[in-house]
Scaffold this active site. Sequence first.
Site, PDB file in Angstrom:
ATOM      1  N   ASN A   1      -1.920   2.389   5.491  1.00  0.00           N
ATOM      2  CA  ASN A   1      -0.998   1.322   5.098  1.00  0.00           C
ATOM      3  C   ASN A   1      -0.612   0.589   6.376  1.00  0.00           C
ATOM      4  O   ASN A   1      -0.181   1.226   7.335  1.00  0.00           O
ATOM      5  CB  ASN A   1       0.239   1.951   4.427  1.00  0.00           C
ATOM      6  CG  ASN A   1       1.387   0.963   4.278  1.00  0.00           C
ATOM      7  OD1 ASN A   1       1.169  -0.246   4.223  1.00  0.00           O
ATOM      8  ND2 ASN A   1       2.597   1.485   4.220  1.00  0.00           N
ATOM      9  N   GLY A   2      -0.794  -0.740   6.389  1.00  0.00           N
ATOM     10  CA  GLY A   2      -0.441  -1.514   7.594  1.00  0.00           C
ATOM     11  C   GLY A   2      -1.578  -2.451   7.945  1.00  0.00           C
ATOM     12  O   GLY A   2      -2.451  -2.722   7.110  1.00  0.00           O
TER      13      GLY A   2
ATOM     14  N   ARG B   1       4.075  -0.579  -4.583  1.00  0.00           N
ATOM     15  CA  ARG B   1       3.753  -1.025  -3.228  1.00  0.00           C
ATOM     16  C   ARG B   1       2.402  -1.744  -3.144  1.00  0.00           C
ATOM     17  O   ARG B   1       2.038  -2.265  -2.089  1.00  0.00           O
ATOM     18  CB  ARG B   1       3.713   0.182  -2.271  1.00  0.00           C
ATOM     19  CG  ARG B   1       5.009   0.956  -2.187  1.00  0.00           C
ATOM     20  CD  ARG B   1       4.855   2.151  -1.281  1.00  0.00           C
ATOM     21  NE  ARG B   1       4.664   1.736   0.089  1.00  0.00           N
ATOM     22  CZ  ARG B   1       5.637   1.520   0.961  1.00  0.00           C
ATOM     23  NH1 ARG B   1       6.886   1.693   0.585  1.00  0.00           N
ATOM     24  NH2 ARG B   1       5.376   1.147   2.177  1.00  0.00           N
TER      25      ARG B   1
ATOM     26  N   LYS C   1      12.987 -15.915  -9.029  1.00  0.00           N
ATOM     27  CA  LYS C   1      12.745 -14.905 -10.076  1.00  0.00           C
ATOM     28  C   LYS C   1      11.796 -15.456 -11.131  1.00  0.00           C
ATOM     29  O   LYS C   1      10.857 -14.796 -11.535  1.00  0.00           O
ATOM     30  CB  LYS C   1      14.058 -14.483 -10.772  1.00  0.00           C
ATOM     31  CG  LYS C   1      15.012 -13.639  -9.994  1.00  0.00           C
ATOM     32  CD  LYS C   1      14.607 -12.191  -9.812  1.00  0.00           C
ATOM     33  CE  LYS C   1      13.812 -12.022  -8.557  1.00  0.00           C
ATOM     34  NZ  LYS C   1      14.475 -11.769  -7.337  1.00  0.00           N
TER      35      LYS C   1
ATOM     36  N   CYS D   1       0.823  -1.200   0.000  1.00  0.00           N
ATOM     37  CA  CYS D   1       0.000   0.000   0.000  1.00  0.00           C
ATOM     38  C   CYS D   1       0.866   1.263   0.000  1.00  0.00           C
ATOM     39  O   CYS D   1       1.877   1.330   0.678  1.00  0.00           O
ATOM     40  CB  CYS D   1      -0.953   0.067   1.191  1.00  0.00           C
ATOM     41  SG  CYS D   1      -2.061  -1.324   1.308  1.00  0.00           S
TER      42      CYS D   1
ATOM     43  N   TRP E   1      -2.725  -2.949  -1.677  1.00  0.00           N
ATOM     44  CA  TRP E   1      -2.396  -4.378  -1.754  1.00  0.00           C
ATOM     45  C   TRP E   1      -3.269  -5.033  -0.695  1.00  0.00           C
ATOM     46  O   TRP E   1      -3.066  -4.827   0.497  1.00  0.00           O
ATOM     47  CB  TRP E   1      -0.907  -4.606  -1.462  1.00  0.00           C
ATOM     48  CG  TRP E   1      -0.477  -6.017  -1.675  1.00  0.00           C
ATOM     49  CD1 TRP E   1      -0.105  -6.584  -2.855  1.00  0.00           C
ATOM     50  CD2 TRP E   1      -0.328  -7.040  -0.678  1.00  0.00           C
ATOM     51  NE1 TRP E   1       0.246  -7.893  -2.668  1.00  0.00           N
ATOM     52  CE2 TRP E   1       0.117  -8.207  -1.343  1.00  0.00           C
ATOM     53  CE3 TRP E   1      -0.544  -7.096   0.691  1.00  0.00           C
ATOM     54  CZ2 TRP E   1       0.350  -9.402  -0.670  1.00  0.00           C
ATOM     55  CZ3 TRP E   1      -0.311  -8.284   1.363  1.00  0.00           C
ATOM     56  CH2 TRP E   1       0.136  -9.426   0.680  1.00  0.00           C
TER      57      TRP E   1
ATOM     58  N   LYS F   1       5.841  -4.811  -3.440  1.00  0.00           N
ATOM     59  CA  LYS F   1       7.156  -4.603  -2.855  1.00  0.00           C
ATOM     60  C   LYS F   1       6.983  -4.113  -1.413  1.00  0.00           C
ATOM     61  O   LYS F   1       5.924  -3.623  -1.063  1.00  0.00           O
ATOM     62  CB  LYS F   1       7.895  -3.550  -3.676  1.00  0.00           C
ATOM     63  CG  LYS F   1       9.385  -3.777  -3.655  1.00  0.00           C
ATOM     64  CD  LYS F   1      10.073  -3.186  -4.831  1.00  0.00           C
ATOM     65  CE  LYS F   1      11.547  -3.439  -4.721  1.00  0.00           C
ATOM     66  NZ  LYS F   1      11.928  -4.768  -5.190  1.00  0.00           N
TER      67      LYS F   1
ATOM     68  N   HIS G   1      18.047 -37.917  -4.707  1.00  0.00           N
ATOM     69  CA  HIS G   1      17.305 -38.256  -3.483  1.00  0.00           C
ATOM     70  C   HIS G   1      15.823 -37.919  -3.618  1.00  0.00           C
ATOM     71  O   HIS G   1      15.125 -37.823  -2.617  1.00  0.00           O
ATOM     72  CB  HIS G   1      17.920 -37.526  -2.283  1.00  0.00           C
ATOM     73  CG  HIS G   1      19.345 -37.926  -2.047  1.00  0.00           C
ATOM     74  ND1 HIS G   1      19.688 -39.172  -1.572  1.00  0.00           N
ATOM     75  CD2 HIS G   1      20.510 -37.267  -2.263  1.00  0.00           C
ATOM     76  CE1 HIS G   1      21.015 -39.253  -1.489  1.00  0.00           C
ATOM     77  NE2 HIS G   1      21.527 -38.110  -1.908  1.00  0.00           N
TER      78      HIS G   1
ATOM     79  N   GLU H   1      17.644 -18.354  -6.001  1.00  0.00           N
ATOM     80  CA  GLU H   1      17.242 -17.023  -6.462  1.00  0.00           C
ATOM     81  C   GLU H   1      16.729 -17.078  -7.902  1.00  0.00           C
ATOM     82  O   GLU H   1      15.736 -16.426  -8.246  1.00  0.00           O
ATOM     83  CB  GLU H   1      18.442 -16.064  -6.319  1.00  0.00           C
ATOM     84  CG  GLU H   1      18.231 -14.652  -6.825  1.00  0.00           C
ATOM     85  CD  GLU H   1      17.082 -13.897  -6.153  1.00  0.00           C
ATOM     86  OE1 GLU H   1      16.508 -14.402  -5.165  1.00  0.00           O
ATOM     87  OE2 GLU H   1      16.735 -12.819  -6.657  1.00  0.00           O
TER      88      GLU H   1
ATOM     89  N   GLU I   1       8.153 -15.835  -9.769  1.00  0.00           N
ATOM     90  CA  GLU I   1       7.377 -14.644  -9.422  1.00  0.00           C
ATOM     91  C   GLU I   1       6.989 -13.801 -10.627  1.00  0.00           C
ATOM     92  O   GLU I   1       5.937 -13.161 -10.601  1.00  0.00           O
ATOM     93  CB  GLU I   1       8.046 -13.804  -8.319  1.00  0.00           C
ATOM     94  CG  GLU I   1       9.316 -13.130  -8.679  1.00  0.00           C
ATOM     95  CD  GLU I   1       9.945 -12.410  -7.506  1.00  0.00           C
ATOM     96  OE1 GLU I   1       9.243 -11.925  -6.629  1.00  0.00           O
ATOM     97  OE2 GLU I   1      11.195 -12.337  -7.480  1.00  0.00           O
TER      98      GLU I   1
HETATM   99  C1  F6R Z   1      11.717 -11.211  -4.593  1.00  0.00           C
HETATM  100  C2  F6R Z   1      11.577 -10.146  -3.624  1.00  0.00           C
HETATM  101  C3  F6R Z   1      11.166 -10.508  -2.246  1.00  0.00           C
HETATM  102  C4  F6R Z   1      11.929  -9.650  -1.228  1.00  0.00           C
HETATM  103  C5  F6R Z   1      11.406  -9.921   0.181  1.00  0.00           C
HETATM  104  C6  F6R Z   1      12.193  -9.171   1.234  1.00  0.00           C
HETATM  105  O1  F6R Z   1      12.136 -10.728  -5.843  1.00  0.00           O
HETATM  106  O2  F6R Z   1      11.772  -8.999  -3.927  1.00  0.00           O
HETATM  107  O3  F6R Z   1      11.339 -11.859  -1.996  1.00  0.00           O
HETATM  108  O4  F6R Z   1      13.284  -9.953  -1.314  1.00  0.00           O
HETATM  109  O5  F6R Z   1      10.058  -9.535   0.252  1.00  0.00           O
HETATM  110  O6  F6R Z   1      12.142  -7.791   1.005  1.00  0.00           O
HETATM  111  P1  F6R Z   1      13.206  -6.836   1.671  1.00  0.00           P
HETATM  112  O7  F6R Z   1      14.536  -7.148   1.071  1.00  0.00           O
HETATM  113  O8  F6R Z   1      12.741  -5.443   1.338  1.00  0.00           O
HETATM  114  O9  F6R Z   1      13.193  -7.112   3.141  1.00  0.00           O
END
Ligand code: F6R
Length: 607
Positions: A96-97, A27, A484, A2, A72, A602, A503, A480, A487
Amino acid sequence: MCGIVAAAASKNIVPVLVEGLKRLEYRGYDSAGLAVISAAGIERVRSVGRVAELETASASTRSVTGIAHTRWATHGVPSERNAHPHVSGSIAVVHNGIIENYESLRNELSARGHVFTSDTDTESIAHLIEATLQTAPDLFAAVRLACRRLVGAYAIAVIDHQQPGKVIVAREGSPLLLGLSDTGNYAASDASALLQVTRNMVYLENGDIAELTAAGVKITRLDGTPVDRPVHVSQLSAAAVELGNYQHYMQKEIFEQPEALANTLEIVGGSKTIQPGIFGAEAANLLADVDAILILACGTSSHSGYTARYWLEAIAGVPCNVEIASEYRYRTSVPNPKQLIVAISQSGETADTLAALRHAKRLGQNKTLALCNVPESAIVRECVLRFITRAGPEIGVASTKAFTTQLAALFLLTLVMAKVKQKLGPAQESAYIDQLRHLPVAVNKVLELESDIKVWAQRFADKHHALFLGRGRHYPIALEGALKLKEISYIHAEAYPAGELKHGPLALVDADMPVISIAPNDQLLDKLKSNLKEVQARGGELYVFADADSEIAASEGVHVLRLPEHYGELSPILHVVPLQLLSYHVALVKGTDVDKPRNLAKSVTVE
Ligand code: F6R
């Protein structure tokens, strides 16, 4: 999670609210809304979907005072009735929260005759403020008193059409800053939303409440005590938050990695040695007494932690554990007061990482280091030591440059710990520093593989599953790569240490399961090659990211791309880059929304 924008100015603020929301869309992007004070009362416009829809819907709206929100969803599905702002009487609120006691507030206020029209926790804030206003002298006092009854995390902005020309904002646990200018005063979840009107920012602390008018701002604590907060002149360049010539922020951020690494490593300068002081003035004394390291993080940030574990144990000889923050905070663990707690987070606001850090401190572990990309963030403020990665704003939801800069910072931590533990001679130290300095150039060369990766990406478009394999310090890079891909392209992907294949996961391998392997020319290459043979023997299609000198040949069912140079200990920083490019191009082929993947956002500021 948010985004909020609010404004009280001497000119029409609707374009500022909408432009601010566009900057904050990363966000949350399932719905958006705004409310302004007009002659007739509160004028509210809400829409499901992107800010662009809200922009169209609010094209004829004008006002000098207003609040806006991009959502969000946490409580209640994405829909117009659940979109913010929420209204009660003359009051409108954006939030937000998460309000943890919203159910009891809702019951109490419903019993007093308040009628709720959404499923959100936020609506209870609007009703609570309206109810409090019946006996409070003004809106500021009502919001202040109402906030004292809220349990949970919030950043809120409130307007009241009975008291035009002012916005009240408050924060506890969720980010909020003010932007000051001659023509008006503003608030937002982050600075990028306000660069359009000002560079003069004031970061609110938890427990602060502020009143904004066109003429000025007043800040107090929730108990009414006035406070002064310093004005920071934001150095964020407007270009840093613009797309420029790129098609997506993720693409821009992948290609910004050489510069982001150069900026992050600038702290090492032209020196041949590295000093603990780069982590803060107290670092030399604090680190001397450290006998273990515990890294706490989520998602991509946890993958940088897993990689660093290989470095910290091999080079510095310090025992290191990595824990997913949301697990650590709720499990009974054995504390070690001599353990350094390292909280890694791009945003510095991730609720689970912050809570895990606080949990670690409650257990008496007070040697703390924040490794973050946002200097004023909560995690940075709550740690004794800090290292700020200088990746610049990361707007694409999928983390890329934040990850590689975290790795660079963690390698610096490894070198410092190795020096403190007397495991690093001057020649080796200087060789590592030279390698670090050369990293931006090396990453640039890896980026040149893009055209070959685009060809590979075409072959993934019709796949439903993929397997990523790595060994040693490249196993977290496989994790990782898989994250990627899933997502942003929605292809189910799993990562395994290559030795684990037999295994269990080998049972999944057939011609429809692409297997992506990270095959640098290190001491595990021969072992990895045997694992790849096992895949080949089962008809699996292999996509191998090797080094220039890895002895792996392309053949039927084995595709090989070579990174230009072998990079020793720092090889994970190079090898993740083609995996980022691969997922980006697979997503393009599949036509998904690269920067705003479904269901995600994010800065995960809720649990
Ligand atoms: C994946 C991604 C998330 C963040 C996770 C932690 O591409 O961006 O998995 O890495 O939400 O976020 P931060 O680093 O802001 O604590």
